[in-house]
Motif scaffolding. Structure first.
Motif, PDB file in Angstrom:
ATOM      1  N   LYS A 131     -60.512  27.420 -35.436  1.00  0.00           N
ATOM      2  CA  LYS A 131     -60.863  26.004 -35.123  1.00  0.00           C
ATOM      3  C   LYS A 131     -60.304  25.171 -34.110  1.00  0.00           C
ATOM      4  N   LEU A 132     -61.191  24.292 -33.587  1.00  0.00           N
ATOM      5  CA  LEU A 132     -60.710  23.326 -32.542  1.00  0.00           C
ATOM      6  C   LEU A 132     -61.344  22.069 -32.672  1.00  0.00           C
ATOM      7  N   GLY A 133     -60.704  21.075 -32.382  1.00  0.00           N
ATOM      8  CA  GLY A 133     -61.402  19.645 -32.289  1.00  0.00           C
ATOM      9  C   GLY A 133     -60.523  18.659 -31.922  1.00  0.00           C
ATOM     10  N   ALA A 134     -60.432  17.318 -32.590  1.00  0.00           N
ATOM     11  CA  ALA A 134     -59.892  16.285 -32.402  1.00  0.00           C
ATOM     12  C   ALA A 134     -59.351  15.736 -33.633  1.00  0.00           C
ATOM     13  N   ALA A 135     -58.238  14.871 -33.324  1.00  0.00           N
ATOM     14  CA  ALA A 135     -57.716  13.944 -34.538  1.00  0.00           C
ATOM     15  C   ALA A 135     -57.530  12.616 -33.984  1.00  0.00           C
ATOM     16  N   THR A 136     -57.787  11.598 -34.867  1.00  0.00           N
ATOM     17  CA  THR A 136     -57.361  10.095 -34.378  1.00  0.00           C
ATOM     18  C   THR A 136     -56.645   9.502 -35.387  1.00  0.00           C
ATOM     19  N   LEU A 137     -55.767   8.489 -34.622  1.00  0.00           N
ATOM     20  CA  LEU A 137     -55.130   7.624 -35.541  1.00  0.00           C
ATOM     21  C   LEU A 137     -55.504   6.185 -35.136  1.00  0.00           C
ATOM     22  N   SER A 138     -56.018   5.297 -35.764  1.00  0.00           N
ATOM     23  CA  SER A 138     -56.319   3.839 -35.453  1.00  0.00           C
ATOM     24  C   SER A 138     -55.325   2.783 -36.053  1.00  0.00           C
ATOM     25  N   LYS A 139     -55.547   1.808 -35.416  1.00  0.00           N
ATOM     26  CA  LYS A 139     -54.637   0.690 -35.641  1.00  0.00           C
ATOM     27  C   LYS A 139     -54.276   0.310 -37.047  1.00  0.00           C
ATOM     28  N   SER A 174     -57.862  10.714 -38.748  1.00  0.00           N
ATOM     29  CA  SER A 174     -59.000  11.432 -39.237  1.00  0.00           C
ATOM     30  C   SER A 174     -59.027  12.534 -38.407  1.00  0.00           C
ATOM     31  N   TYR A 175     -59.703  13.630 -38.806  1.00  0.00           N
ATOM     32  CA  TYR A 175     -59.813  15.196 -37.995  1.00  0.00           C
ATOM     33  C   TYR A 175     -61.188  15.694 -38.053  1.00  0.00           C
ATOM     34  N   TYR A 176     -61.373  16.476 -36.957  1.00  0.00           N
ATOM     35  CA  TYR A 176     -62.774  16.967 -37.123  1.00  0.00           C
ATOM     36  C   TYR A 176     -62.601  18.161 -36.279  1.00  0.00           C
ATOM     37  N   ALA A 177     -63.108  19.337 -36.623  1.00  0.00           N
ATOM     38  CA  ALA A 177     -63.028  20.492 -35.817  1.00  0.00           C
ATOM     39  C   ALA A 177     -64.139  21.377 -36.086  1.00  0.00           C
ATOM     40  N   LEU A 178     -64.701  22.068 -35.325  1.00  0.00           N
ATOM     41  CA  LEU A 178     -65.688  23.128 -35.036  1.00  0.00           C
ATOM     42  C   LEU A 178     -65.067  24.471 -34.732  1.00  0.00           C
ATOM     43  N   ASP A 179     -65.948  25.599 -34.959  1.00  0.00           N
ATOM     44  CA  ASP A 179     -65.464  26.934 -34.485  1.00  0.00           C
ATOM     45  C   ASP A 179     -64.953  26.880 -33.095  1.00  0.00           C
ATOM     46  N   LYS A 180     -63.688  27.481 -32.831  1.00  0.00           N
ATOM     47  CA  LYS A 180     -63.332  27.521 -31.361  1.00  0.00           C
ATOM     48  C   LYS A 180     -63.939  28.690 -30.677  1.00  0.00           C
ATOM     49  N   SER A 214     -66.602  10.894 -21.647  1.00  0.00           N
ATOM     50  CA  SER A 214     -67.752  10.105 -21.688  1.00  0.00           C
ATOM     51  C   SER A 214     -68.688   9.988 -22.747  1.00  0.00           C
ATOM     52  N   ALA A 215     -68.765  10.807 -23.650  1.00  0.00           N
ATOM     53  CA  ALA A 215     -69.342  10.759 -24.984  1.00  0.00           C
ATOM     54  C   ALA A 215     -68.803   9.753 -25.920  1.00  0.00           C
ATOM     55  N   PHE A 216     -67.364  10.031 -25.980  1.00  0.00           N
ATOM     56  CA  PHE A 216     -66.557   8.823 -26.827  1.00  0.00           C
ATOM     57  C   PHE A 216     -66.905   7.447 -26.195  1.00  0.00           C
ATOM     58  N   VAL A 217     -66.649   7.438 -25.143  1.00  0.00           N
ATOM     59  CA  VAL A 217     -66.832   6.132 -24.431  1.00  0.00           C
ATOM     60  C   VAL A 217     -68.331   5.320 -24.731  1.00  0.00           C
ATOM     61  N   SER A 218     -69.229   6.283 -24.460  1.00  0.00           N
ATOM     62  CA  SER A 218     -70.506   5.901 -24.860  1.00  0.00           C
ATOM     63  C   SER A 218     -70.738   5.401 -26.290  1.00  0.00           C
ATOM     64  N   ALA A 219     -70.120   6.226 -27.361  1.00  0.00           N
ATOM     65  CA  ALA A 219     -70.138   5.983 -28.611  1.00  0.00           C
ATOM     66  C   ALA A 219     -69.402   4.604 -29.069  1.00  0.00           C
ATOM     67  N   TYR A 220     -68.362   4.475 -28.267  1.00  0.00           N
ATOM     68  CA  TYR A 220     -67.402   3.349 -28.835  1.00  0.00           C
ATOM     69  C   TYR A 220     -68.236   2.026 -28.316  1.00  0.00           C
ATOM     70  N   THR A 221     -68.502   2.100 -27.026  1.00  0.00           N
ATOM     71  CA  THR A 221     -69.354   1.031 -26.339  1.00  0.00           C
ATOM     72  C   THR A 221     -70.321   0.345 -27.237  1.00  0.00           C
ATOM     73  N   LEU A 222     -71.157   1.288 -27.875  1.00  0.00           N
ATOM     74  CA  LEU A 222     -72.366   1.035 -28.591  1.00  0.00           C
ATOM     75  C   LEU A 222     -71.911   0.611 -29.976  1.00  0.00           C
ATOM     76  N   SER A 248     -67.222   3.551 -34.734  1.00  0.00           N
ATOM     77  CA  SER A 248     -65.818   3.684 -34.918  1.00  0.00           C
ATOM     78  C   SER A 248     -65.154   4.688 -33.906  1.00  0.00           C
ATOM     79  N   ILE A 249     -63.816   4.674 -34.123  1.00  0.00           N
ATOM     80  CA  ILE A 249     -62.922   5.721 -33.468  1.00  0.00           C
ATOM     81  C   ILE A 249     -63.294   6.934 -33.878  1.00  0.00           C
ATOM     82  N   GLU A 250     -63.484   7.093 -35.278  1.00  0.00           N
ATOM     83  CA  GLU A 250     -63.623   8.383 -36.096  1.00  0.00           C
ATOM     84  C   GLU A 250     -64.916   8.840 -35.615  1.00  0.00           C
ATOM     85  N   GLU A 251     -66.087   8.101 -35.842  1.00  0.00           N
ATOM     86  CA  GLU A 251     -67.392   8.568 -35.308  1.00  0.00           C
ATOM     87  C   GLU A 251     -67.616   8.976 -34.068  1.00  0.00           C
ATOM     88  N   ALA A 252     -66.860   8.127 -33.183  1.00  0.00           N
ATOM     89  CA  ALA A 252     -67.039   8.352 -31.634  1.00  0.00           C
ATOM     90  C   ALA A 252     -66.515   9.765 -31.276  1.00  0.00           C
TER      91      ALA A 252
END
Ligand code: PXL
Length: 278
Positions: free
Chosen positions: A190-198, A203-209, A223-231, A234-238
């Motif tokens: 599995k591979l993905g991203a982890a977040t820590l907000s202020k 939060s953790y999210y992963a998909l098949d590697k 670029s996808a993260f920046v797009s989602a955050y700008t709209l 949240s950090i987790e959703e982005a």
């Protein structure tokens, strides 16, 4: 009709090889956001996997461009910085943060992967990137970049939750408000991203590697993260949306390893990005 949001992407132009601005422009535009650019350098290709590439630093031109912008009363929603042409550009980006005080600041400290600095940077560079991260609302390091900026040992393969949380906490100690760490593997396969907000939330999210080294995926994710955050996501959703788009782009690319250095077929994910955000 309301104005579109505006992102300023501060990144290089690698003319061939789908990364940095040739990824940020189409993805952020496809999200329904105006993408203005501040080019940091121009290269014939990116530096990972090609030899003999050209490189022109644009530090002087960046000053001229920003000086002109100051006369325009420009509204900027998000400043998104990526690959810088040289360490002096860190101070230029910090000045831009100060100039556009109301803009969100997202820093992808692009400089390394797989335990190694990219060829254009020397060992002082992570210290400069750490200074830039200090003023950010969100930083988007991969594991290697987080290790280089915090002095924590780089571990390849899968990671314990303890190791990831230590890295996330150390990244926030650099001074950033939120962190989204990429290349996190808490489980084999599995591979993905982890977040820590202020507010202290992990939060953790992963998909098949998917096996292979796919160039430019950090820029697709960013670029996808920046797009989602700008709209307004949240950090987790982005983070989750950015993982989904990146994995889809990789799936559209597999089975032609000799082409991987030319980047991933993110073009086939643009409609998904728009649909997820509108
Ligand atoms: O994708 C990161 C990146 C951006 N820009 C340039 C690069 C790289 C990674 O190698 O070389 C010029």
């Amino acid at each position: 009709m309301e104005n579109l949001k505006r992102v300023v992407a501060i990144n290089d132009i690698s003319c061939v090889g789908r990364c940095s601005l040739t990824v940020a422009l189409p993805l952020i535009s496809a999200a329904g956001i105006e993408c203005s650019i501040l080019p940091t350098a121009i290269l014939s290709t990116h530096t990972g996997g090609f030899t003999g590439f050209t490189f022109k630093n644009l530090s002087d031109e960046m000053d001229r461009i920003v000086n002109h912008w100051q006369s325009l009363n420009l509204h900027v929603d998000t400043l998104y910085s990526g690959y810088l042409g040289s360490a002096d550009q860190v101070d230029k980006v910090l000045n831009i943060f100060n100039t556009f005080k109301d803009a969100a600041r997202i820093v992808d400290p692009v400089m390394a992967d797989n335990g190694k600095l990219y060829s254009a940077f020397d060992s002082d560079f992570p210290g400069h990137m750490a200074r830039l991260c200090k003023g950010a609302d969100v930083i988007l390091p991969n594991i290697t970049e987080a290790c280089l900026m915090t002095g924590i040992e780089y571990i390849d393969g899968s990671h314990s939750k303890e190791y990831i949380e230590k890295l996330l906490n150390a990244c926030l100690k650099l001074g950033a408000k939120n962190v989204c760490l990429t290349g996190v593997s808490l489980e084999d396969g599995k591979l993905g991203a982890a977040t820590l907000s202020k507010d202290g939330k992990f939060s953790y999210y992963a998909l098949d590697k998917i096996d292979g080294y796919f160039h430019g995926t950090g820029d697709v994710f960013g670029s996808a993260f920046v797009s989602a955050y700008t709209l307004g996501k949240s950090i987790e959703e982005a983070s989750k949306l950015a993982c989904d788009i990146t994995v889809k782009a990789i799936k559209e690319t597999i089975n032609r390893p000799q082409e991987y250095k030319y980047g991933v077929n993110f073009e086939l994910t643009l409609a998904d990005l728009y649909k997820a955000l509108h």
